[in-house]
Motif scaffolding. Sequence first.
Motif: not given
Lengths: 345, 318
Positions: A219-243
């Motif tokens: 919870k705390d790790r997520l809270l502190s990287c909420f604004e870390d756009r670079e992290f999230w862009e990397k994490a999301a790069a291969k997601c297809l956005s399907c359900g």
Amino acid sequence: MAGNKKIGRKDLVKLLEKWSQGFTVFAPSRENGEVLMREWDGKDSGFLEWYRNSTQPPKDVVLPPMEKMFAFHKEKDGYRIEEPPPQQQQRRRLLFGIRPCDARALTIVDLPFKEGYEDPYYLARRQGTLLVGLSCTRPYDSCFCTSVGGGPSDASGVDVLLTGTGDGYLAEAATPAGGELLDSAGLEDASPADEAGAAEAKKAALAGITRKIDSEGLKDRLLSCFEDREFWEKAAAKCLSCGVCTFFCPTCYCFDINDEMVGEQGARFKSWDSCAFSVYTQMPVENPRLEKWRRVRQKVCHKFEFYPMNFGVMGCVGCGRCIRLCPVNWDITRVLESLPPAAES
Amino acid sequence: MADIDIEQKLRQEARGLLEQGKVDRILGYEAGSLKFTTTPLVTADKDDTERLVVNPFVVNNLSAFLTGMEGKTGIVAKGCDSRSIVSLMQDRKVARENLVILGIPCPGLIDVRKVEVLLGKERDELEDISREGDKVTVTAAGKKTELPLAKVLFDNCLACDMPTPEEYDVLLGEPQSPVADPAASRAGIEELEAMSPEQRWEFWKGEFSRCTRCYACRNACPACFCQRCFVEETDPQWVLPVPRWQDNLIFQLIRTIHVAGRCTDCGNCERACPAHIPLRSLSKKMYDMVDELFHYRAGMDRNPEPLLTAYEASEAED
């Protein structure tokens, strides 16, 4: 509550038949390569030979992919709502063979549907459903229940927990309703050998959970990287956005409401929705989660940050379906592992 | 050339492209987190190229990620993927100058579900799957079982029109001519063709009753590049976003028609479907009809106008 009971392997069908008199019994069923919790065919317990877990989590029994909330029709001066469908289901249901993770997931889904707001559609089904769980014997390589507060023989979500003993099952009541169910079934008391056999099986299954994550402080790790756009862009790069990961998640409960009009006659439907879809947050003039990384962040934070904040429990039971079924093998455990450490407060 | 050699060469090429600033990112495959899986690797970090893999499980058609990507991309492409890229170029969704295509000749991809069925075991219960020539050796519970490659390749691979990419910047490895079995590839479709319309209707009703409208098929499809899909329109609302089998079927039929002339039979839609709906029975049928009526196979040639934007007076009208 009386002590633990024993169910002989060959007596199981008789027991299911008996329960079928008072309940609509659901059991694992295989259809076109998919394993689903469906009304028991009344024939045999052959599913025990191949059953590991259902492809679709059994949440669909209490939260169906779609349901008609009510019908309405157009009149001169407006719309008139017709009688809503009966909220109280006619027969109680018994889910036989639900896995501990999926049963625990229902206790997590219960929270938004009964705390603060009571969803009559959900609660009518949920309250009329008894869960007879089955301890896991062959966990998948994608299972990680022990890292998120569960376990292959965790009884926290079931009414009754069955654990294999070799020649049958040890039946433990976990709730008063489960106790009544066992008491009325006319079962033998379990012997010390049954208890020992079940304990052995539980130990073996526990050792079979090999995927582990460190959920301490997530919870705390997520809270502190909420604004870390670079992290999230990397994490999301291969997601297809399907359900897939949300629809097949036993704790995801988001829904959408749609009306359908055919001539003067209309109906209102409630159906599953997914935060992975960009239209999920489509507003008339803007969309706060148009970019994929924002949606991926929402999904992860909802489960591991917001849910613990709101309800004191993670919105994940480690069933591993999102890992097994993802078309691109987007693995939540890898993403959680790669989170930067929490900032010093 | 063995997969391992192709892999080494690919890693060098990819590292070079990033080091020389020829691309902004590499789009390839790395080992997945589960046995016998791979996962897309999207990276701008040259050191990550050491993780690139080439093996019989590189199942994703990575060109589905290209639409919307800015800058230059070095993309790993099998034959079918390269056809999707060509089709995207024809539709002007991707500019050739923004791509460096790292072509990998493909001897067909292994369908782990077929292996599971043949062995009566699930993926995570298998210890090893190795391909050598036209044989596959599977190890489970310490026991080795040899299977003919044709029995375990994906159906679409058995009718592959382009195992070796023809549109590429670098080709890694020698051209391949994989095991072909066009009849087996079409077996499911032929079963459907033999049915009466009523039987077919019942069949699809059953299949689409399992659809949850997760849209994995659509999102995994490189040819489904609409910025806003018709199912998301609310005025008019063409289909309800509710997973009723009728709406599910209409969604898929319209999707199939929308990708006619763009579908390269890469099989990505069917592989993505978590409900195991045989979507390729629709898309391959469409692919064959397009070929028969218009003598057109998407992505085989970059020169013609895209099928649905061109018209010739001699074309069939019915």
